[in-house]
Design a protein around this motif. Structure first.
Motif, short mmCIF file in Angstrom:
data_model
loop_
_atom_site.label_atom_id
_atom_site.label_comp_id
_atom_site.label_asym_id
_atom_site.label_seq_id
_atom_site.Cartn_x
_atom_site.Cartn_y
_atom_site.Cartn_z
N THR A 247 0.85 -1.19 0.00
CA THR A 247 0.00 0.00 0.00
C THR A 247 0.88 1.24 0.00
OG1 THR A 247 -1.75 -1.14 1.24
CG2 THR A 247 -1.81 1.26 1.21
N ILE A 248 0.67 2.08 -0.98
CA ILE A 248 1.42 3.34 -1.09
C ILE A 248 0.42 4.48 -1.12
CG2 ILE A 248 2.89 4.75 -2.58
CD1 ILE A 248 4.27 2.22 -3.53
N GLY A 249 0.60 5.43 -0.21
CA GLY A 249 -0.21 6.64 -0.22
C GLY A 249 0.53 7.76 -0.93
N LEU A 250 -0.16 8.48 -1.78
CA LEU A 250 0.43 9.62 -2.50
C LEU A 250 -0.31 10.89 -2.11
CD1 LEU A 250 0.87 8.35 -6.20
CD2 LEU A 250 2.65 8.65 -4.47
N VAL A 251 0.45 11.87 -1.58
CA VAL A 251 -0.13 13.15 -1.19
C VAL A 251 0.48 14.24 -2.06
CG1 VAL A 251 -0.53 14.79 0.69
CG2 VAL A 251 -0.34 12.34 1.19
N ASP A 252 -0.34 14.90 -2.85
CA ASP A 252 0.13 16.01 -3.68
C ASP A 252 -1.09 16.71 -4.26
OD1 ASP A 252 1.43 17.71 -5.65
OD2 ASP A 252 3.17 16.39 -5.46
N GLY A 253 -1.13 18.02 -4.17
CA GLY A 253 -2.26 18.77 -4.70
C GLY A 253 -1.96 19.44 -6.02
N ASP A 254 -0.82 19.13 -6.62
CA ASP A 254 -0.37 19.81 -7.84
C ASP A 254 -0.76 19.02 -9.08
OD1 ASP A 254 0.78 21.78 -9.31
OD2 ASP A 254 2.84 21.44 -8.61
N THR A 255 -0.61 19.66 -10.24
CA THR A 255 -0.82 19.00 -11.52
C THR A 255 0.51 18.94 -12.28
OG1 THR A 255 -1.42 21.12 -12.55
CG2 THR A 255 -3.22 19.73 -11.72
N VAL A 256 0.57 18.04 -13.24
CA VAL A 256 1.81 17.83 -14.00
C VAL A 256 2.01 18.99 -14.97
CG1 VAL A 256 3.03 16.30 -15.58
CG2 VAL A 256 1.53 15.33 -13.82
N ASP A 257 3.23 19.55 -14.93
CA ASP A 257 3.62 20.62 -15.85
C ASP A 257 4.81 20.12 -16.68
OD1 ASP A 257 3.40 23.76 -16.32
OD2 ASP A 257 5.54 23.24 -16.21
N GLU A 258 4.95 20.66 -17.89
CA GLU A 258 6.06 20.21 -18.75
C GLU A 258 7.42 20.41 -18.09
OE1 GLU A 258 6.62 20.41 -23.17
OE2 GLU A 258 4.68 21.47 -23.03
N SER A 259 7.55 21.47 -17.28
CA SER A 259 8.83 21.73 -16.63
C SER A 259 9.18 20.66 -15.59
CB SER A 259 8.81 23.11 -15.96
OG SER A 259 7.87 23.15 -14.90
N ASN A 260 8.17 19.89 -15.15
CA ASN A 260 8.42 18.81 -14.18
C ASN A 260 9.14 17.63 -14.81
OD1 ASN A 260 5.04 19.25 -12.92
ND2 ASN A 260 6.90 20.32 -12.29
N LEU A 261 8.97 17.44 -16.11
CA LEU A 261 9.40 16.19 -16.74
C LEU A 261 10.91 16.04 -16.84
CD1 LEU A 261 6.72 15.99 -19.58
CD2 LEU A 261 6.61 15.15 -17.23
N GLN A 262 11.66 17.10 -16.56
CA GLN A 262 13.12 17.02 -16.54
C GLN A 262 13.62 16.16 -15.38
OE1 GLN A 262 14.39 19.28 -13.89
NE2 GLN A 262 16.54 19.69 -14.41
N ARG A 263 12.76 15.91 -14.38
CA ARG A 263 13.22 15.16 -13.20
C ARG A 263 12.13 14.29 -12.56
NH1 ARG A 263 11.81 20.07 -12.65
NH2 ARG A 263 10.55 20.83 -10.92
N GLN A 264 10.87 14.57 -12.85
CA GLN A 264 9.77 13.85 -12.19
C GLN A 264 9.34 12.68 -13.06
OE1 GLN A 264 6.75 16.58 -10.73
NE2 GLN A 264 8.30 18.04 -10.03
N VAL A 265 10.06 11.56 -12.93
CA VAL A 265 9.95 10.43 -13.85
C VAL A 265 8.69 9.59 -13.66
CG1 VAL A 265 12.44 10.28 -14.23
CG2 VAL A 265 11.41 9.04 -12.31
N LEU A 266 7.86 9.96 -12.72
CA LEU A 266 6.60 9.26 -12.52
C LEU A 266 5.57 9.66 -13.58
CD1 LEU A 266 5.57 7.27 -10.34
CD2 LEU A 266 4.66 9.23 -9.07
N HIS A 267 5.85 10.75 -14.29
CA HIS A 267 4.88 11.32 -15.22
C HIS A 267 5.43 11.36 -16.65
CE1 HIS A 267 3.27 12.46 -11.34
NE2 HIS A 267 4.32 13.24 -11.11
N GLY A 268 4.56 11.71 -17.61
CA GLY A 268 4.96 11.80 -19.00
C GLY A 268 4.21 12.91 -19.72
#
Length: 378
Positions: A177-198
């Motif tokens: 069981t993994i809980g994820l807490v985050d209120g943000d949305t994915v932005d293109e600038s995130n993809l340089q390091r946030q490998v959970l998203h595309g």
């Protein structure tokens, strides 16, 4: 004249001490410190074993005894199905220098038939035995450890730079069981390091994007999504869900203080990570075992000394290194193995490729975890 099997077995039994099942049961129930080593094969072990026994198949005994049984003065009792393999195992341990070894006679089959206590190991599917096979080969993990992971609960604060690699490796490891807490949305600038998203997730909630990625990576994982920022109003609701450990991937001091205070009061270990440009650091704050976050940072630094990634920049691969270290700490805590970074701060300089460790001490005057706390509410 060559020895027969009967001759060899007779010699072995004459060279070792044997213990009856009744005596063994009485000693275990009295609390005597006895290490019970079950030397049966995996398929036999999966059908049931004595509670508290450790499993070292007979064919691996010589190879694994040094790491699994480090104390050669400890009281050890070997057990198999009928008392034959355990006799040979006891003789081998004696030859390896163990001084207090006995063999249970007859063995587990009779133990079970007499109605003595048994327990059923976690029931793995064939797919799980294949997926986690590399874990199962590790004596420090094995089937018992993997079962702990599958029954484990880890809360990730942030599904961004640090939360992304941590989530991927915790999911791959089989944390149930993994809980994820985050209120943000994915932005293109995130993809340089946030490998959970595309790219196909731009504009999507980070927790929902992360949930999709995790479920695709490992369907064994139950993802609990908290599409919200952590606040004083929701911290109790989110934290009061029997988490084994919290992984802190936050990027602001105010929320880190909130996490610290709540985790101290609720006795939940927190694996803290932070990054800045080319540097990162990791430590584990474990209530009543070492210092807390306020011991390290009694007050937040001035804003100009702690700019965000958006202001100062960050090397894209750096969160991968730090987040993976955080995942490693979380896995160790769930497994109850190894030495977590409690009272130690691990710093990483990616430009110089250097790791340094600093000792951290609990502050007796700390307003939260000190001897006379002054902060008792959010």
């Amino acid at each position: 004249m060559a020895k027969t099997y009967a001759d060899l077995l007779q010699e072995v039994k004459a060279a070792i001490r044997q213990v009856s099942l009744e005596d063994l049961k009485e000693r275990l129930e009295s609390g005597e410190e006895v290490i019970l080593v079950d030397v049966r094969e995996k398929d036999e072990w999966r059908q049931g074993h004595v509670p508290g026994a450790i499993h070292i198949p007979r064919g691996f005994l010589e190879m694994q005894s040094g790491s699994r049984l480090p104390d050669k003065e400890a009281k050890i009792v070997t057990m198999c199905a009928a008392g034959i393999r355990s006799a040979f195992a006891a003789k081998v341990l004696q030859d390896l220098g163990y001084r207090n070894v006995e063999s249970a006679n007859p063995g587990f089959n009779q133990w079970k038939d007499q109605g003595f206590p048994t327990t059923q190991p976690f029931a793995f599917t064939d797919a799980q035995l294949n997926r986690y096979s590399r874990h199962l080969l590790l004596p420090e993990v094995g089937e018992q450890g993997q079962a702990k992971l599958l029954q484990g609960r880890v809360l990730l604060l942030g599904a961004g730079g640090l939360g992304s690699p941590a989530a991927l490796y915790l999911a791959a490891a089989g944390v149930g069981t993994i809980g994820l807490v985050d209120g943000d949305t994915v932005d293109e600038s995130n993809l340089q390091r946030q490998v959970l998203h595309g790219l196909d997730r731009v504009g999507e909630s980070k927790v929902e994007s992360g949930k999709r990625t995790i479920e695709n990576l490992n369907p064994d994982v139950n993802v609990i999504s908290f599409n919200e920022r952590l606040t004083r109003q929701n911290v109790d609701r989110i934290f009061d869900q029997d988490w084994d450990v919290i992984v802190d991937g936050l990027d602001n001091f105010a929320t880190r203080y909130l996490v610290n205070d709540a985790s101290v009061w609720k006795d939940i270990p927190v694996v803290h990570g932070s990054i800045f440009r080319f540097d990162g650091q990791v430590t584990t704050f474990w209530p009543r075992h070492g210092p807390c976050y306020r011991c390290l940072y009694p007050e937040p630094p001035p804003p100009h000394l702690a700019p965000s990634c958006a202001e100062a920049g960050v090397l894209g691969v750096l969160p991968g290194a730090i987040g993976t270290l955080q995942a490693t700490e979380a896995v160790k805590i769930v497994l109850e193995r190894g030495d977590p970074l409690v009272g130690r701060l691990l710093q990483y300089d990616s430009l110089q490729m250097q790791f340094r460790t600093f000792k951290l001490r609990r502050n007796k005057e700390c307003p939260v975890c000190g001897d006379h706390p002054t902060i008792t509410d959010y």
